[in-house]
Design an enzyme around this catalytic site. Structure first.
Site, PDB file in Angstrom:
ATOM      1  N   SER A 118      -1.362   5.417  -8.573  1.00  0.00           N
ATOM      2  CA  SER A 118      -0.678   4.406  -7.774  1.00  0.00           C
ATOM      3  C   SER A 118      -0.588   3.035  -8.458  1.00  0.00           C
ATOM      4  O   SER A 118      -0.025   2.932  -9.532  1.00  0.00           O
ATOM      5  CB  SER A 118      -1.370   4.307  -6.430  1.00  0.00           C
ATOM      6  OG  SER A 118      -0.618   3.538  -5.572  1.00  0.00           O
ATOM      7  N   HIS A 119      -1.190   2.023  -7.840  1.00  0.00           N
ATOM      8  CA  HIS A 119      -1.052   0.662  -8.363  1.00  0.00           C
ATOM      9  C   HIS A 119      -2.062   0.369  -9.467  1.00  0.00           C
ATOM     10  O   HIS A 119      -2.086  -0.741  -9.993  1.00  0.00           O
ATOM     11  CB  HIS A 119      -1.234  -0.351  -7.229  1.00  0.00           C
ATOM     12  CG  HIS A 119      -2.621  -0.299  -6.652  1.00  0.00           C
ATOM     13  ND1 HIS A 119      -3.022   0.703  -5.793  1.00  0.00           N
ATOM     14  CD2 HIS A 119      -3.710  -1.066  -6.866  1.00  0.00           C
ATOM     15  CE1 HIS A 119      -4.294   0.509  -5.482  1.00  0.00           C
ATOM     16  NE2 HIS A 119      -4.733  -0.557  -6.125  1.00  0.00           N
ATOM     17  N   ASP A 282       5.289  -0.176  -6.657  1.00  0.00           N
ATOM     18  CA  ASP A 282       4.129   0.110  -7.503  1.00  0.00           C
ATOM     19  C   ASP A 282       4.324   1.405  -8.298  1.00  0.00           C
ATOM     20  O   ASP A 282       5.408   1.984  -8.297  1.00  0.00           O
ATOM     21  CB  ASP A 282       2.852   0.164  -6.662  1.00  0.00           C
ATOM     22  CG  ASP A 282       2.800   1.382  -5.760  1.00  0.00           C
ATOM     23  OD1 ASP A 282       3.876   1.879  -5.391  1.00  0.00           O
ATOM     24  OD2 ASP A 282       1.692   1.844  -5.438  1.00  0.00           O
ATOM     25  N   ASP A 284       3.567   4.569  -7.996  1.00  0.00           N
ATOM     26  CA  ASP A 284       4.062   5.786  -7.362  1.00  0.00           C
ATOM     27  C   ASP A 284       5.093   5.521  -6.269  1.00  0.00           C
ATOM     28  O   ASP A 284       5.462   6.444  -5.534  1.00  0.00           O
ATOM     29  CB  ASP A 284       2.896   6.610  -6.816  1.00  0.00           C
ATOM     30  CG  ASP A 284       2.115   5.872  -5.743  1.00  0.00           C
ATOM     31  OD1 ASP A 284       2.117   4.623  -5.759  1.00  0.00           O
ATOM     32  OD2 ASP A 284       1.513   6.530  -4.879  1.00  0.00           O
ATOM     33  N   ASP A 286       5.096   3.788  -3.400  1.00  0.00           N
ATOM     34  CA  ASP A 286       4.840   3.679  -1.961  1.00  0.00           C
ATOM     35  C   ASP A 286       4.600   2.245  -1.507  1.00  0.00           C
ATOM     36  O   ASP A 286       4.649   1.961  -0.311  1.00  0.00           O
ATOM     37  CB  ASP A 286       3.702   4.623  -1.515  1.00  0.00           C
ATOM     38  CG  ASP A 286       2.410   4.417  -2.271  1.00  0.00           C
ATOM     39  OD1 ASP A 286       2.367   3.550  -3.176  1.00  0.00           O
ATOM     40  OD2 ASP A 286       1.432   5.134  -1.972  1.00  0.00           O
ATOM     41  N   ARG A 287       4.343   1.331  -2.442  1.00  0.00           N
ATOM     42  CA  ARG A 287       4.152  -0.069  -2.040  1.00  0.00           C
ATOM     43  C   ARG A 287       5.429  -0.863  -2.211  1.00  0.00           C
ATOM     44  O   ARG A 287       6.306  -0.491  -2.988  1.00  0.00           O
ATOM     45  CB  ARG A 287       3.079  -0.728  -2.901  1.00  0.00           C
ATOM     46  CG  ARG A 287       1.713  -0.154  -2.691  1.00  0.00           C
ATOM     47  CD  ARG A 287       0.683  -0.972  -3.429  1.00  0.00           C
ATOM     48  NE  ARG A 287      -0.640  -0.437  -3.156  1.00  0.00           N
ATOM     49  CZ  ARG A 287      -1.756  -1.136  -3.217  1.00  0.00           C
ATOM     50  NH1 ARG A 287      -1.726  -2.400  -3.568  1.00  0.00           N
ATOM     51  NH2 ARG A 287      -2.912  -0.582  -2.940  1.00  0.00           N
ATOM     52  N   LYS A 381       3.458   5.644   2.990  1.00  0.00           N
ATOM     53  CA  LYS A 381       4.152   4.369   2.920  1.00  0.00           C
ATOM     54  C   LYS A 381       5.281   4.514   1.916  1.00  0.00           C
ATOM     55  O   LYS A 381       5.245   5.395   1.058  1.00  0.00           O
ATOM     56  CB  LYS A 381       3.188   3.245   2.571  1.00  0.00           C
ATOM     57  CG  LYS A 381       2.342   3.441   1.322  1.00  0.00           C
ATOM     58  CD  LYS A 381       1.308   2.322   1.248  1.00  0.00           C
ATOM     59  CE  LYS A 381       0.550   2.323  -0.065  1.00  0.00           C
ATOM     60  NZ  LYS A 381      -0.737   3.034   0.053  1.00  0.00           N
TER      61      LYS A 381
HETATM   62  C1  VG1 Z   1      -6.136   0.005  -1.391  1.00  0.00           C
HETATM   63  C2  VG1 Z   1      -5.552  -0.750  -0.227  1.00  0.00           C
HETATM   64  C3  VG1 Z   1      -5.156   0.207   0.887  1.00  0.00           C
HETATM   65  C4  VG1 Z   1      -4.212   1.276   0.342  1.00  0.00           C
HETATM   66  C5  VG1 Z   1      -4.841   1.957  -0.858  1.00  0.00           C
HETATM   67  C6  VG1 Z   1      -3.902   2.950  -1.522  1.00  0.00           C
HETATM   68  O1  VG1 Z   1      -7.337   0.648  -0.993  1.00  0.00           O
HETATM   69  O2  VG1 Z   1      -6.470  -1.699   0.273  1.00  0.00           O
HETATM   70  O3  VG1 Z   1      -4.562  -0.525   1.929  1.00  0.00           O
HETATM   71  O4  VG1 Z   1      -3.928   2.229   1.328  1.00  0.00           O
HETATM   72  O5  VG1 Z   1      -5.208   0.988  -1.837  1.00  0.00           O
HETATM   73  O6  VG1 Z   1      -2.720   2.340  -1.943  1.00  0.00           O
HETATM   74  P1  VG1 Z   1      -8.787   0.035  -1.313  1.00  0.00           P
HETATM   75  O7  VG1 Z   1      -9.754   1.035  -0.774  1.00  0.00           O
HETATM   76  O8  VG1 Z   1      -8.843  -0.161  -2.785  1.00  0.00           O
HETATM   77  O9  VG1 Z   1      -8.860  -1.280  -0.609  1.00  0.00           O
HETATM   78  V1  VG1 Z   1      -1.860   2.994  -3.242  1.00  0.00           V
HETATM   79  O10 VG1 Z   1      -0.381   2.378  -3.301  1.00  0.00           O
HETATM   80  O11 VG1 Z   1      -2.835   2.520  -4.527  1.00  0.00           O
HETATM   81  O12 VG1 Z   1      -2.025   4.610  -3.099  1.00  0.00           O
HETATM   82 CO    CO Z   2       0.877   3.438  -4.468  1.00  0.00          CO
END
Ligand code: VG1
Ligand code: CO
Length: 548
Positions: A118-119, A282, A284, A286-287, A381
């Site tokens: 992801s990000h 981001d 993948d 979804d953001r 998302k």
């Molecule tokens: C973070 C964010 C959370 C989000 C998750 C996955 O998690 O706070 O809101 O759902 O990333 O996003 P954490 O546990 O690091 O706070 V993604 O776009 O990286 O799958």
């Molecule tokens: Co993501």
């Protein structure tokens, strides 16, 4: 083709976090590491969801980051050896997370595997991840991820087949052993779904009128989606999507759409001759980050504006049954829900907690402060969807994003909001900081903290209203009498030490103060938050490493 059973010893660190298993690429590259986790998924399913994958359809895709092509071949070979009936794979192994969710739903697949961190940063020194989605298209719920983890601690072997790599560069049908493989265009079905949700005629009018838009795909997975949808189908000029080619190292960019990592886009949008509207996504897809000319829009505010304007979008023309936000997300959307007379649910961090509410029809729109917004159109998302939602609103209202936001605050008040991240902390010290806060909870009510008074404090726990499952330990909440709130929690997606997240929120009803900057407005609260947790004393940091 012969099926091989390969012995392995369990890896102790395969518990999925907020969103799948995320580790450094170097960890995933240990012999048998990815295989052990994938086999644990396959083995856990009969107990966790009642049925195994034999003969079933599985979706496979990812964000194309470093190590994704090797991992895709591993999944393909193991799926064939584990009796999967049909595998739907995005061409070149690419599928955005929302597109994967949509495909699972559309094809009534049993589940899906998304190869992405992801990000998180990519490349050989960056991160990789594997995430399992269930039949509703959403992230596996906690009971399933826990079953996968339990299995990973007992696993003794994995199954694969001896076969060459399967070419994924052309759409079409092929086979591997008994398993059918269908390589699909990663964009087509997703784009068709977007056409059913939004008013594409009106969007085309908007672009025909000279509206200037810039979408930064950050060399991650959304480039092909943005080019097809914004440029080809909606007529935005070529070049509207920048950094559009997915690259294994994201072109050296960090595909986290926030003002720190999408700084170039923010700078362009702050120019008085800049585009009318800007957005980024981001790794993948979804953001989303959305930004008007001269006007940053916080994810929490964005969710509230979308809720307030939902009826302008064809998909929501009859209004929303209810909305939801993750606990640390600001209460801006609660104000809209109250005005609309609809329910507003508060869930733990992570998209998996929205699934039941969406499936049951309790909500149709939800979001997180971390730049995630989505709806009942699928079960993740969805970055490009959120951007189209904003564009649809702009196309109908024909006002600037800044004007829409200012009008929103006038109506509902403004929830000033910031998140302070302290990254790369020693895990034991970060855990101790949270333990100390937890221990102080019973004494906090009534305490004076600077100019604030504690109205209440607790550790967030959630009971799912649909299946009754309980999730505890979901963040420390400190409610202040002055319409303000502090939340502390540890990240579940990082791969290096611990990340402490401190979420700051203060409500301001007076429009005369709405133009002020969040940093200024929240400075007293930030000081109190740092002092209450003794961040400097406990982890030796006087400043956050990221302010989002
Ligand atoms: C973070 C964010 C959370 C989000 C998750 C996955 O998690 O706070 O809101 O759902 O990333 O996003 P954490 O546990 O690091 O706070 V993604 O776009 O990286 O799958
Ligand atoms: Co993501």
């Amino acid at each position: 083709m012969s099926i091989l059973t390969v012995p392995i010893t369990p890896f102790p660190d395969q518990r999925p976090g907020t969103s799948g298993l995320r580790k450094k690429v170097s960890v995933f590259r240990q012999p048998g590491y990815a295989e052990a986790f994938i086999q644990s998924i396959f083995d856990a399913l009969p107990e966790a969801v009642g049925e195994g994958l034999a003969g079933k359809t599985l979706v496979l895709g990812g964000d194309g980051r470093f190590f994704a092509s090797e991992a895709a071949q591993t999944v393909i070979h193991m799926a064939a050896a584990n009796g999967v009936g049909r595998l739907l794979v995005g061409r070149d192994g690419l599928l955005s997370t929302p597109a994967a969710s949509g495909l699972i739903r559309q094809h009534r697949a049993f589940g899906g595997i998304v190869l992405s961190a992801s990000h998180n940063p990519g490349g050989p020194d960056g991160d990789f991840g594997i995430k399992y989605n269930v039949g509703n298209g959403g992230p596996a719920p906690e009971q399933v991820t826990e079953a996968i983890f339990r299995r990973s601690q007992q696993i003794a072997c994995y199954r694969t087949i001896e076969a060459p790599a399967v070419a994924l560069d052309r759409v079409g049908e092929t086979r591997l052993g008994e398993m059918a493989i269908e390589i699909v265009d990663p964009v087509a079905d997703y784009a068709a779904l977007m056409e059913r949700i939004f008013d594409f005629d009106r969007l085309r009018d908007l672009f025909r009128s000279g509206f200037r838009f810039r979408f930064d795909a950050m060399h991650a997975v959304t480039g092909p989606y943005a080019v097809e949808i914004f440029e080809r189908r909606l007529g935005a000029p070529p070049g509207t999507a920048i950094n559009p080619v997915p690259l294994p190292d994201f072109g050296g960019l960090h595909p986290d759409p926030n003002p720190t990592h999408a700084a170039a886009l923010v700078a362009a949008m702050m120019d008085e001759n800049g585009p009318d509207f800007g957005a980024a996504s981001d790794g993948d897809g979804d953001r989303n980050m959305v930004i008007g000319r001269g006007c940053l829009i916080s994810p929490s505010d964005s969710l509230a504006v979308l809720a307030a304007n939902a009826r302008l979008v064809p998909w929501f023309s009859r209004g929303l049954p209810g909305v939801a936000r993750s606990m640390p997300t600001s209460r801006a959307v609660d104000a809209v829900a109250a005005a609309l007379g609809i329910a507003c649910y508060e869930t733990p961090t992570g998209w998996k907690y929205f699934g039941n509410l969406l499936d049951a029809g309790h909500i149709a729109l939800c979001g997180e402060e971390s730049a995630g917004t989505g709806s009942d159109h699928l079960r993740e998302k969805d970055g490009v969807w959120a951007v189209l939602f904003w564009l649809n609103i702009l196309a109908v209202r024909r006002e600037s994003a800044a004007a829409i936001l200012a009008d929103h605050w006038r109506r509902y008040g403004r929830h000033f909001y910031l998140r302070h991240d302290y990254e790369g902390l020693p895990a034991d010290r970060a855990a101790r900081l949270i333990d100390r806060l937890r221990a102080s909870l019973p004494m906090l009510a009534g305490e004076r903290l600077g100019a604030f008074t504690v109205a209440g404090a607790d550790e967030f726990a959630y009971t799912d209203p649909v299946d009754g499952s309980v999730s505890t330990g979901q963040g420390i909440r400190v409610e202040l009498a002055e319409a303000a709130r502090i939340v502390y929690r540890l990240s579940g997606t990082g791969t290096e030490g611990a990340t402490l997240r401190v979420y700051l929120e203060r409500f301001e009803p007076d429009p005369a103060r709405h133009g002020a900057g969040s940093e200024v407005m929240l400075a007293p609260l930030a000081a109190v938050a740092a002092a209450l947790a003794d961040i400097a004393g406990m982890v030796g940091r006087s400043q956050p490493s990221v302010v989002a």
